[in-house]
Motif scaffolding. Structure first.
Motif, PDB file in Angstrom:
ATOM      1  N   LYS A  11       0.817  -1.212   0.000  1.00  0.00           N
ATOM      2  CA  LYS A  11       0.000   0.000   0.000  1.00  0.00           C
ATOM      3  C   LYS A  11       0.852   1.264   0.000  1.00  0.00           C
ATOM      4  CE  LYS A  11      -3.891  -2.173   0.142  1.00  0.00           C
ATOM      5  NZ  LYS A  11      -4.699  -2.316  -1.020  1.00  0.00           N
ATOM      6  N   HIS A  12       2.145   1.151   0.265  1.00  0.00           N
ATOM      7  CA  HIS A  12       3.015   2.329   0.300  1.00  0.00           C
ATOM      8  C   HIS A  12       3.570   2.593  -1.096  1.00  0.00           C
ATOM      9  CE1 HIS A  12       5.879   5.313   1.550  1.00  0.00           C
ATOM     10  NE2 HIS A  12       6.835   4.629   0.947  1.00  0.00           N
ATOM     11  N   VAL A  13       3.311   3.774  -1.614  1.00  0.00           N
ATOM     12  CA  VAL A  13       3.802   4.160  -2.930  1.00  0.00           C
ATOM     13  C   VAL A  13       4.488   5.510  -2.790  1.00  0.00           C
ATOM     14  CG1 VAL A  13       3.184   4.645  -5.312  1.00  0.00           C
ATOM     15  CG2 VAL A  13       1.880   2.959  -4.029  1.00  0.00           C
ATOM     16  N   GLU A  14       5.750   5.557  -3.131  1.00  0.00           N
ATOM     17  CA  GLU A  14       6.496   6.807  -2.991  1.00  0.00           C
ATOM     18  C   GLU A  14       6.248   7.741  -4.167  1.00  0.00           C
ATOM     19  OE1 GLU A  14      11.126   8.081  -2.548  1.00  0.00           O
ATOM     20  OE2 GLU A  14      10.422   6.298  -1.500  1.00  0.00           O
ATOM     21  N   CYS A  15       6.308   7.225  -5.377  1.00  0.00           N
ATOM     22  CA  CYS A  15       6.126   8.036  -6.589  1.00  0.00           C
ATOM     23  C   CYS A  15       5.062   7.389  -7.464  1.00  0.00           C
ATOM     24  CB  CYS A  15       7.434   8.154  -7.358  1.00  0.00           C
ATOM     25  SG  CYS A  15       8.661   9.126  -6.504  1.00  0.00           S
ATOM     26  N   GLU A  16       3.837   7.731  -7.197  1.00  0.00           N
ATOM     27  CA  GLU A  16       2.730   7.085  -7.902  1.00  0.00           C
ATOM     28  C   GLU A  16       2.606   7.569  -9.349  1.00  0.00           C
ATOM     29  OE1 GLU A  16       1.167  10.874  -6.443  1.00  0.00           O
ATOM     30  OE2 GLU A  16       2.153   9.262  -5.352  1.00  0.00           O
ATOM     31  N   ASP A  17       2.151   6.658 -10.188  1.00  0.00           N
ATOM     32  CA  ASP A  17       1.775   7.028 -11.555  1.00  0.00           C
ATOM     33  C   ASP A  17       0.352   7.553 -11.507  1.00  0.00           C
ATOM     34  OD1 ASP A  17       4.074   6.152 -13.073  1.00  0.00           O
ATOM     35  OD2 ASP A  17       3.437   4.098 -12.683  1.00  0.00           O
ATOM     36  N   ILE A  18       0.065   8.512 -12.357  1.00  0.00           N
ATOM     37  CA  ILE A  18      -1.303   8.983 -12.536  1.00  0.00           C
ATOM     38  C   ILE A  18      -1.640   8.812 -14.002  1.00  0.00           C
ATOM     39  CG2 ILE A  18      -2.868  10.950 -12.402  1.00  0.00           C
ATOM     40  CD1 ILE A  18      -1.445  11.783  -9.921  1.00  0.00           C
TER      41      ILE A  18
END
Length: 142
Positions: free
Chosen positions: A40-47
């Motif tokens: 569940k931890h995302v540092e640099c998410e894609d959008i």
């Protein structure tokens, strides 16, 4: 009897048309990656941004050159309700960062679940089908 049958066929045809457009309609907008079922931890998410005109953008604040318009990929998209898939075509990758580790001109994403607020997609790689979860986002390009 013919009138009843005709009316039933019209209703069925209209419903079928609405259902076939449902996937494309739900996809339009911005989708923010929030992780997998296991992480569940995302540092640099894609959008992912799917536009009405069948173009798409992929944003990533960590890997883009421009912090105001952090675009890492653009192209066109097509949805296929029958196959529950999204095809990303005419892909233009703007940096070394490549979405889903694929530099292919065509990338197929399989839609496992979609609602107005959440989407689970799956992409196939050497180890199988990897599921990712996205939430609807208000993110826009300035």
């Amino acid at each position: 009897m013919k009138i009843i049958t005709y009316n039933i066929l019209i209703v069925f045809a209209l419903n079928f048309k609405c259902f076939s457009q449902d996937l494309s309609t739900k996809l339009v907008g911005a989708w923010e990656y929030i992780g997998t079922k296991h992480t569940k931890h995302v540092e640099c998410e894609d959008i992912l941004i799917f536009n009405l005109d069948s173009t798409y953008l992929i944003l990533n604040d960590c890997y883009a050159f421009d912090p105001i318009k952090p675009i890492v990929e653009t192209g066109n998209w097509k949805a296929d309700k029958k196959l529950s898939q999204i095809s990303l075509i005419n892909r233009k990758i703007s940096k070394e960062y490549v979405y889903q580790n694929s530099k292919a001109k065509l990338l197929v994403l399989y839609v496992k679940k979609i609602s107005d607020s959440m989407m689970e997609i799956c992409f196939v790689n050497k180890t199988g089908c990897i599921s990712e979860i996205y939430k609807k986002s208000e993110r826009k390009i300035q």
